[in-house]
Design an enzyme around this catalytic site. Structure first.
Site, short mmCIF file in Angstrom:
data_model
loop_
_atom_site.label_atom_id
_atom_site.label_comp_id
_atom_site.label_asym_id
_atom_site.label_seq_id
_atom_site.Cartn_x
_atom_site.Cartn_y
_atom_site.Cartn_z
N LYS A 13 -24.41 34.95 12.83
CA LYS A 13 -23.72 35.68 14.02
C LYS A 13 -23.13 34.90 15.20
O LYS A 13 -22.03 35.22 15.62
CB LYS A 13 -25.15 36.56 14.65
CG LYS A 13 -24.75 37.15 15.73
CD LYS A 13 -23.95 38.42 15.79
CE LYS A 13 -23.82 39.10 16.92
NZ LYS A 13 -22.57 40.03 16.87
N THR A 53 -28.94 38.29 19.70
CA THR A 53 -28.11 37.34 19.43
C THR A 53 -28.87 35.75 19.87
O THR A 53 -28.93 35.78 21.24
CB THR A 53 -26.74 37.22 19.70
OG1 THR A 53 -26.02 38.50 19.08
CG2 THR A 53 -26.08 35.81 19.33
N LEU A 107 -33.57 41.50 22.74
CA LEU A 107 -33.54 41.00 24.27
C LEU A 107 -32.33 40.28 24.42
O LEU A 107 -31.51 39.97 23.69
CB LEU A 107 -34.68 40.14 24.21
CG LEU A 107 -36.12 40.99 23.92
CD1 LEU A 107 -37.15 40.11 23.57
CD2 LEU A 107 -36.45 41.46 25.14
N PRO A 108 -31.90 39.93 25.87
CA PRO A 108 -30.93 39.07 26.01
C PRO A 108 -30.67 37.64 25.43
O PRO A 108 -29.60 37.54 24.80
CB PRO A 108 -30.93 38.96 27.60
CG PRO A 108 -31.85 40.07 28.02
CD PRO A 108 -32.85 40.25 27.02
N LYS A 116 -22.52 33.78 26.72
CA LYS A 116 -24.01 33.28 26.25
C LYS A 116 -23.79 32.74 24.51
O LYS A 116 -23.81 31.75 24.19
CB LYS A 116 -24.82 34.23 26.27
CG LYS A 116 -26.29 33.65 25.44
CD LYS A 116 -26.99 34.91 24.50
CE LYS A 116 -26.41 35.97 24.25
NZ LYS A 116 -27.28 36.81 23.25
P1 NAD Z 1 -28.89 44.69 27.61
O1 NAD Z 1 -28.84 43.71 28.71
O2 NAD Z 1 -28.27 46.11 27.88
O3 NAD Z 1 -30.44 44.96 27.24
C1 NAD Z 1 -31.51 44.13 27.13
C2 NAD Z 1 -32.68 44.75 27.38
O4 NAD Z 1 -33.90 43.77 27.70
C3 NAD Z 1 -32.74 45.25 29.12
O5 NAD Z 1 -33.01 46.57 29.09
C4 NAD Z 1 -33.85 44.38 29.86
O6 NAD Z 1 -34.37 44.89 30.81
C5 NAD Z 1 -34.72 44.11 28.71
N1 NAD Z 1 -35.53 42.93 28.80
C6 NAD Z 1 -35.25 41.64 29.25
N2 NAD Z 1 -36.47 40.90 29.22
C7 NAD Z 1 -37.29 41.69 28.55
C8 NAD Z 1 -38.53 41.37 28.33
N3 NAD Z 1 -39.27 40.18 28.45
N4 NAD Z 1 -39.52 42.48 28.01
C9 NAD Z 1 -38.97 43.69 27.64
N5 NAD Z 1 -37.60 44.00 28.08
C10 NAD Z 1 -36.68 42.91 28.37
O7 NAD Z 1 -28.30 43.98 26.43
P2 NAD Z 1 -27.57 44.47 25.14
O8 NAD Z 1 -26.18 44.78 25.18
O9 NAD Z 1 -28.57 45.65 24.69
O10 NAD Z 1 -27.71 43.21 24.07
C11 NAD Z 1 -29.36 42.84 23.48
C12 NAD Z 1 -28.93 41.63 22.56
O11 NAD Z 1 -27.92 42.13 21.52
C13 NAD Z 1 -28.16 40.26 23.25
O12 NAD Z 1 -28.81 39.28 22.44
C14 NAD Z 1 -26.79 40.78 22.63
O13 NAD Z 1 -26.10 39.52 22.68
C15 NAD Z 1 -26.69 41.58 21.50
N6 NAD Z 1 -25.70 42.23 21.04
C16 NAD Z 1 -25.19 42.98 22.00
C17 NAD Z 1 -24.34 44.18 21.52
C18 NAD Z 1 -23.50 45.02 22.46
O14 NAD Z 1 -22.30 45.40 22.03
N7 NAD Z 1 -24.00 45.20 23.74
C19 NAD Z 1 -23.60 43.73 20.22
C20 NAD Z 1 -24.26 42.68 19.39
C21 NAD Z 1 -25.21 42.31 19.70
#
Ligand code: NAD
Length: 296
Positions: free
Chosen positions: A172, A97, A66-67, A241
């Site tokens: 992290k 994260t 999740l975000p 964030k």
């Molecule tokens: P993203 O925005 O692509 O995906 C998040 C998903 O969560 C979205 O599809 C959104 O609709 C969904 N969502 C939000 N609230 C929700 C809820 N209450 N119930 C169900 N679904 C819900 O983000 P991401 O890039 O996949 O990142 C996710 C996490 O991983 C974050 O914490 C980010 O910091 C971490 N992260 C991302 C990366 C990267 O390269 N993208 C790398 C390492 C860590």
């Protein structure tokens, strides 16, 4: 009976994780608030559900991607969430994260219901998620980690157990503070060398053969910056964030960290020119728009 896995959050990272686990033979179902994310996951072999309660009830292992921390807390502790519908013996692997306090608070609440909560934030980007090659820093009790290991191993190539609940997110946040710093410091080194007559590609090759190298010089500049692609799949909003989480963590520890403080200020100020949905690598444009701009 095969292990039933549920994935909540099927975005850039969670969608890839769910597809990887499905491709490795796990019984995977996923839930997301976004219909686009649900459709994409379905096209990659993930069963999708539109009622979250059902997914929580049926799962042996739940993966959260999740975000932010607030989303994790709501899914775990609010009415209609894991405290209400999770079965005894459930293992929750949170790859978001998030903040160490959130992880500790949730782990403590869920333990009373005989539900394990592991913080396992990840590195490796969408490509690592989609290929099962992520790295994880993990905060967990040893017994819980052992039970979760078959699923963790299917999602990642490297796992470092850094301590008990919350420790994964401490590690992290420290990691991303460095990545945020290295992107800017490497951009400054490239800009300096370019003005002194060394081409960016050659400088990056030199850095990577020397002691100034980092993931910024080895991965980010060659893959997403020098070719002006800016398509890493990690957004400016999410990195801001993470930098904010590092500032909060440092402030609460009463430390004098001037460089980290400056990096945090630069990332915060970037919101004036770079929207949350831009690629996180675009931060380098603040150093030199001519060298690093998209050239449009
Ligand atoms: P993203 O925005 O692509 O995906 C998040 C998903 O969560 C979205 O599809 C959104 O609709 C969904 N969502 C939000 N609230 C929700 C809820 N209450 N119930 C169900 N679904 C819900 O983000 P991401 O890039 O996949 O990142 C996710 C996490 O991983 C974050 O914490 C980010 O910091 C971490 N992260 C991302 C990366 C990267 O390269 N993208 C790398 C390492 C860590």
């Amino acid at each position: 009976m095969s292990v039933k896995i549920g994935v909540i959050g099927l975005g850039n990272m969670g969608g890839g994780m769910a597809a990887t686990l499905a491709s490795k033979g796990f019984d995977v179902s996923g839930f997301d608030l976004s219909e686009v994310a649900l459709a994409q996951a379905k096209s990659k072999g993930v069963k999708t559900v539109t009622v979250r309660n059902q997914l929580i009830k049926q799962s042996d292992v739940l993966i959260l991607s999740l975000p932010k921390a607030e989303h994790v807390e709501a899914v775990c502790l609010d009415k209609g969430g894991i405290t209400e519908f999770g079965s005894e013996g459930l293992i929750v692997i949170d790859t978001t994260t998030s903040t160490p306090e959130t992880s500790r608070k949730i782990a403590s609440a869920l333990r009373k219901l005989d539900i394990a909560f592991i913080d396992a934030p990840v590195s490796g980007g969408p490509k690592g998620a989609a290929t099962g090659t992520m790295s994880m820093v993990i905060g967990a009790e040893v017994d819980d980690l052992a039970r979760a290991m078959p699923v963790l191993e299917a999602m990642s190539t490297t796992r470092v157990h850094v301590g008990r609940s919350g420790a994964g997110n401490v590690a992290k946040i420290a990691n991303n503070m460095l990545a945020a710093c290295h992107l800017i410091s490497t951009a400054e080194a490239i800009a300096m060398a370019a003005k002194a007559g060394v081409a960016p590609e050659k400088l990056v090759e030199g850095l990577n053969a020397g002691s100034g190298r980092s993931a910024a010089s080895q991965v980010m500049f060659p893959t997403w910056v020098l070719n002006k692609a800016y398509d890493s799949g990690f957004t400016m909003g999410l990195m801001r964030k993470d930098v904010g989480l590092a500032s909060e963590l440092a402030d609460g520890l009463d430390l004098d960290l001037p460089l980290s403080h400056l990096v945090a200020l630069l990332w915060k100020a970037s919101s004036a020119t770079l929207a949350d949905n831009e690629d996180f690598c675009a931060i380098v444009q603040r150093t030199d728009t001519e060298l690093f701009g998209r050239g449009e």
